[in-house]
Write an enzyme that holds these catalytic residues in place. Structure first.
Site, PDB file in Angstrom:
ATOM      1  N   ASN A 149      32.402 -45.221 -32.477  1.00 47.60           N
ATOM      2  CA  ASN A 149      31.153 -45.946 -32.292  1.00 47.60           C
ATOM      3  C   ASN A 149      30.276 -46.004 -33.528  1.00 47.60           C
ATOM      4  OD1 ASN A 149      31.034 -43.054 -31.508  1.00 47.60           O
ATOM      5  ND2 ASN A 149      28.840 -43.431 -31.323  1.00 47.60           N
ATOM      6  N   GLN A 178      33.552 -48.882 -27.017  1.00 51.15           N
ATOM      7  CA  GLN A 178      33.313 -49.797 -28.138  1.00 51.15           C
ATOM      8  C   GLN A 178      34.437 -50.806 -28.323  1.00 51.15           C
ATOM      9  OE1 GLN A 178      30.665 -50.306 -29.894  1.00 51.15           O
ATOM     10  NE2 GLN A 178      29.448 -48.581 -29.175  1.00 51.15           N
ATOM     11  N   HIS A 200      26.683 -52.280 -20.538  1.00 53.09           N
ATOM     12  CA  HIS A 200      25.683 -52.804 -21.466  1.00 53.09           C
ATOM     13  C   HIS A 200      26.205 -52.970 -22.895  1.00 53.09           C
ATOM     14  CE1 HIS A 200      24.177 -49.195 -23.821  1.00 53.09           C
ATOM     15  NE2 HIS A 200      24.887 -48.596 -22.893  1.00 53.09           N
ATOM     16  N   CYS A 323      22.459 -42.798 -29.410  1.00 49.42           N
ATOM     17  CA  CYS A 323      22.227 -41.565 -28.651  1.00 49.42           C
ATOM     18  C   CYS A 323      21.671 -40.440 -29.516  1.00 49.42           C
ATOM     19  CB  CYS A 323      23.526 -41.104 -27.992  1.00 49.42           C
ATOM     20  SG  CYS A 323      24.174 -42.295 -26.806  1.00 49.42           S
TER      21      CYS A 323
END
Length: 381
Positions: A149, A178, A200, A323
């Site tokens: 990611n 991803q 999302h 994150c």
């Protein structure tokens, strides 16, 4: 606005929002209810499951809906660990996993499991041989991210899956968050037992996701409750969100067919422009990398300062993964790749989607060059 932070989240398609609203208004029943309104919701849930399964080329009964990538990852690794701990307590993962895997492993360590973290090479690549060297008789799970990611490196999932066929005790989990809709992956061909997606990340809504669980694989549930989702994930299903996610996935697959070349050209334009800036080092390899992620460091500048400076030009990028970006900690992925701490602390991630154009890439590349020049001059003063 030029939005280049699509690996953090994507803007929902208008059609997806319309679907969510319609289902929420007209088909609001609990799919477990026996009456007509509940039956309507259940039918929509079944249709969404069928569509997701068809798009991923798996069976309907192998798709379990969750609240997103974090839950799916936790259910996969903890569910396997707890259900099969009598077979062994050794788990293999990599040093470049998403935080939802990394922190789940830390928790499993506290419960008596032994975790081996395989380090990548300088390109963020973990070879099948590096996994093979760590395999043991008591290894019950191997968890590997498909597309990293942060830097976008594609892991050799098919080769790892082929290797694991020689180890019948070990289950294979792949974080596909991803990669889905961007880098094709055949779960069956790759020997995958469990795989994670998150709505999302492909223009669905936050709070939606799914876990592929191959037929015959048993898990220990994380939640206790009403035994929804094949008795593996209790909790009333988010029917509107699930329907919206299934539509988003279908639309993303369609956009891939129509606009992949456009996105690839935009990325090539960005990479070419950025590579000419002497203060920048690119970390994303040219080979074995996804077409939508580019990671680079800016020497002598703070990443967050650069992000906000670019934001003033209405261009949006990110530092590390979303994150962990607010924690202001150096990227664990880059450090595992051997990138010096100073560079890891100044890393920027640009991530595209199919609507991004070459024109946007040209504007962004120039803005990045101008911003680096301006901030570097300010620092020198």
């Amino acid at each position: 606005m030029i939005y280049l932070d699509n690996s953090a989240t994507t803007k929902p398609y208008k059609e997806v929002l319309d679907s969510f609203l319609k289902v929420s208004e007209d088909f609001f029943g609990n799919p477990s209810s026996l009456h007509k309104i509940g039956g309507q919701a259940e039918k929509l849930l079944q249709q969404a499951r069928s569509q997701v399964a068809r798009l991923l080329n798996v069976k309907e009964a192998e798709i379990l809906f969750t609240s997103g990538g974090t839950e799916s990852n936790n259910l996969a690794v903890k569910g396997i660990a707890m259900a099969h701990r009598e077979r062994g307590r050794h788990i293999i993962t990599t040093s470049i996993e998403h935080a939802s895997i990394r922190n789940a492993m830390v928790q499993l360590e506290s419960l008596g499991f032994e975790i081996t973290y395989v380090k990548p090479d300088g390109n963020g690549f973990n070879s099948a041989d590096s996994i093979k060297r760590e395999m043991r008789d008591d290894t019950i799970l191997v968890s590997v991210i498909h597309v990293n990611n942060e830097v976008g490196t594609i892991q050799p999932v098919k080769e790892i899956g082929s290797l694991l066929k020689k180890y019948p005790k070990a289950f294979f989990h792949v974080d596909f968050v991803q990669g889905v809709g961007k880098v094709p992956l055949d779960f069956y061909e790759a020997g995958i037992h469990l795989s994670t997606i998150s709505g999302h990340k492909f223009h669905g809504l936050k709070g939606t996701g799914a876990l592929f669980i191959k037929e015959g694989v048993t898990l220990s549930p994380l939640f206790s409750g009403g035994n929804q989702e094949w008795k593996q994930r209790s909790g009333t299903e988010n029917v509107a969100g699930i329907v919206a996610m299934s539509k988003a996935l279908r639309m993303t697959f369609e956009h891939r067919k129509e606009n992949l070349n456009q996105m690839v050209a935009a990325m090539e334009t960005l990479r070419s422009g950025i590579s000419q800036i002497k203060e920048i080092t690119i970390h994303t390899p040219k080979e074995n990398s996804a077409p939508h992620i580019l990671n680079f460091s800016i020497h002598g500048l703070k990443a967050e300062t650069f992000v906000h400076a670019l934001e003033e030009k209405n261009i949006y990028v990110s530092t590390t993964s979303a994150c962990s970006s607010k924690k202001k900690a150096a990227s664990k992925t880059l450090l595992a790749m051997g990138v010096p701490l100073s560079e890891a602390e100044s890393a920027i991630r640009v991530s595209l989607t199919y609507s991004n154009t070459v024109e946007e890439a040209e504007i962004a590349a120039k803005a990045i060059a101008d911003t680096v020049k301006h901030l570097s001059e300010v620092v020198k003063k």
